[in-house]
Design an enzyme around this catalytic site. Structure first.
Site, PDB file in Angstrom:
ATOM      1  N   MET A 164      28.657 -22.738 -36.642  1.00  0.00           N
ATOM      2  CA  MET A 164      29.219 -22.273 -37.922  1.00  0.00           C
ATOM      3  C   MET A 164      28.370 -22.755 -39.095  1.00  0.00           C
ATOM      4  O   MET A 164      28.756 -23.665 -39.809  1.00  0.00           O
ATOM      5  CB  MET A 164      30.655 -22.788 -38.043  1.00  0.00           C
ATOM      6  CG  MET A 164      31.481 -22.409 -36.823  1.00  0.00           C
ATOM      7  SD  MET A 164      33.208 -22.833 -36.960  1.00  0.00           S
ATOM      8  CE  MET A 164      33.163 -24.594 -36.797  1.00  0.00           C
ATOM      9  N   ASP A 165      27.210 -22.144 -39.257  1.00  0.00           N
ATOM     10  CA  ASP A 165      26.251 -22.591 -40.264  1.00  0.00           C
ATOM     11  C   ASP A 165      26.362 -21.758 -41.525  1.00  0.00           C
ATOM     12  O   ASP A 165      26.444 -20.536 -41.445  1.00  0.00           O
ATOM     13  CB  ASP A 165      24.842 -22.443 -39.659  1.00  0.00           C
ATOM     14  CG  ASP A 165      23.821 -23.251 -40.412  1.00  0.00           C
ATOM     15  OD1 ASP A 165      22.634 -23.160 -40.062  1.00  0.00           O
ATOM     16  OD2 ASP A 165      24.199 -23.965 -41.352  1.00  0.00           O
TER      17      ASP A 165
END
Lengths: 293, 266
Positions: free
Chosen positions: A50-51
């Site tokens: 989840m960047d």
């Protein structure tokens, strides 16, 4: 303005009749789309990195906490799509051991957010209970503060009876730490075996130096992620094309998909595109997996 | 009366049979319809990829002719260690692999690790070393300083250096632990750290530098089992099958790498 919108969405998404009608319509359209997708092979395990939450906050001039909250909402949507599609295992990279290098204020705020969301998962109406999903925390939980660790243990205990799917949340996790921990556990297992009398025998002067005590299978079964098969697709947002010490051991035959969109902006279209690509490569990857065995 | 009841029952059964057959055929037609839709979606995806490959080929042509200003200058010093993963079936095309190595060496990359799952490249390593006038990577300590810095250094790895390498290192550490307890007494639980693993991997010959960039030449975007311990922060770029090897695409991938900024978790 946007931060107010995000928090409003968080609180009132289930109350509004109009939004629940739209939800219902969305669900019907999704069901039609998914009924086409399931003609082909569906991945058993999808992993998400989840960047992009902080970049999202910067882009919309918000405080970084709002970006993380928006990221959590995006995660809930993606989980919903995955479980509706029939994906059994979903893994998310929530917090890396490297992330402890961030400023203490940011780490503290992330820990508080995670504790809040972990406690939300235990509630009856949470997404994990709705879809019968067991929650599993992978990582060195001893690095977390007492409150977060206890919340994680409570969540694992509360959902232990769910059996339709597994959600692995990688927290205080890095792949190298996981490998080292698995090797340590394998050591301990072998030490226990050798200490048993009448076994293969631990003779201080007569240890067979040529013997292979520890195999790949031993290490693999002690991995934090040992409860799940290797992932089929790994989706990392924000266009970064590296694994950042995530599932390095498990991704030999995993398709890496790196859309340039930021995590809070990820949508169903990205998941569908990843699955279509998985279906295109499925036969080739199955062939490769068989060769590895 | 009895005959009429028998006849009615028979008619009811026929109706139920017809309804079941009808539902079955509707279901089959529905499934066929979904299958056609699914195939059509995949056809569209294939057409999209075909169009993309034409655009890529054109762009690669312009880049290799130096027509695109953006790619004219390349700061190759950022690529200290390059890894190339090749699909094992394509690894038999040694001429393509040689061409790729020569391009990479000409651009200024001095240290390359070649990987394929089955070790096909490892078996022909002498041929590659001779063709590219390169040295074999001998490990981090020692020979590095003796090597001609202008010459290419090649390392060859395969799947057995990955997970098996870690298992070998674990066994090495275990044996050391057993030996250190030769005096007898209870075996203590050892405390293994990442640096101990690093050292053990070096001893068993499965260590090497972490590549900055990993280029995958194969049909799918996956690293096919490249030693996990070494790719923590490695940028992984998919270049397509080796048979469509293009100079311009290589420049584009290296150029993109030089613009990447990593936070390492911070």
């Amino acid at each position: 303005m946007a931060s107010v919108q995000v928090s409003e969405m968080e609180e009132s998404s289930s109350n509004n009749t109009w939004s629940s009608m739209l939800d219902g319509l969305g669900r019907v359209l999704r069901k039609c789309l998914f009924s086409i997708l399931v003609v082909g092979p569906i991945p058993n395990h999808i992993a998400f990195v989840m960047d992009g939450n902080r970049r999202y906050s910067k882009k919309h001039n918000l405080v970084s906490d709002t970006g993380h909250r928006a990221g959590f909402m995006a995660l809930m949507s993606m989980l919903k799509y995955c479980y509706e599609l029939g994906v059994t295992f979903v893994t998310v990279y929530a917090f890396s051991i490297d992330n402890f290098k961030r400023s203490p204020e940011e780490v503290q705020s992330l820990m508080e957010l995670m504790q809040e969301k972990i406690e939300g998962l235990i509630k009856e109406e949470s997404i994990v209970n709705r879809y019968g999903v067991r929650v599993h925390f992978a990582g060195d939980l001893t690095l977390l503060s007492e409150t977060v660790r206890l919340a994680a243990e409570r969540a694992m205990k509360a959902t232990a009876g769910n059996s339709k799917g597994v959600l692995s949340i990688c927290i205080a996790y890095t792949s190298t730490n996981e490998i080292v921990h698995a090797v340590e556990e394998s050591f301990q297992e072998k030490i226990n075996e050798l200490s048993v009398p009448n076994s293969d025998g631990y003779e201080p002067n007569g240890v067979d130096k040529g013997k292979r005590f520890i195999g790949v299978v031993d290490i693999q079964k002690h991995m934090y992620m040992g409860i799940a098969p290797d992932p089929d697709i790994l989706i990392r947002t924000s266009g970064e094309t590296r694994l950042s010490n995530f599932l390095l051991w498990q991704t030999a035959h995993c398709i890496l998909y790196c859309p340039s969109t930021l995590w809070p902006e990820i949508g169903l279209q990205h998941l569908v595109w990843a699955i279509l690509n998985f279906q295109r490569q499925h036969l080739y990857l199955e062939k490769k997996k068989k060769k590895q065995l | 009366m009895v005959r009429r009841r028998k006849r009615d029952r028979f008619m009811d059964l026929r109706v139920i049979e017809t309804k079941t057959a009808f539902c079955y055929w509707i279901g089959e037609i529905g499934n066929l319809g979904l299958y056609i839709l699914w195939k059509s979606v995949h056809l569209l995806v294939s057409l999209w990829y075909m169009a993309l490959s034409v655009v890529d080929a054109l762009e690669s042509y312009f880049i290799s002719r130096g027509l695109l200003k953006k790619y004219r200058s390349l700061d190759i010093s950022k690529v200290r260690y390059l890894a190339i993963v090749v699909e094992s079936e394509e690894a038999y095309q040694t001429s393509s692999v040689n061409k790729l190595l020569q391009w990479v060496a000409a651009m200024g990359v001095k240290q390359v690790c070649l990987y394929d799952m089955e070790g096909v490249l490892k078996k022909s390593k002498d041929r590659f070393l001779q063709k590219c006038d390169a040295n074999l990577w001998k490990g981090v300590d020692g020979s590095k300083s003796l090597l001609d810095p202008s010459q290419l250094t090649l390392e060859f790895t395969s799947l057995s250096d990955g997970r098996e390498g870690v298992a070998k290192a674990a066994n090495y550490l275990f044996m050391k632990h057993l030996e250190s307890n030769d005096q007898g007494g209870d075996l203590q639980r050892p405390n293994i750290t990442e640096s101990l693993m690093d050292e053990a991997l070096r001893v068993v010959g499965s260590a090497g530098p972490d590549p900055d960039l990993l280029l995958v030449y194969g049909p799918a975007r996956c690293h096919l089992g490249f030693p996990a311990w070494r790719i923590r922060y490695t940028e992984i770029v998919h270049m397509g099958p080796l048979k469509f090897l293009k100079y311009g695409s290589l420049i584009k991938a290296l150029h993109k790498f030089t613009t990447v900024r990593q936070n390492y978790g911070k």
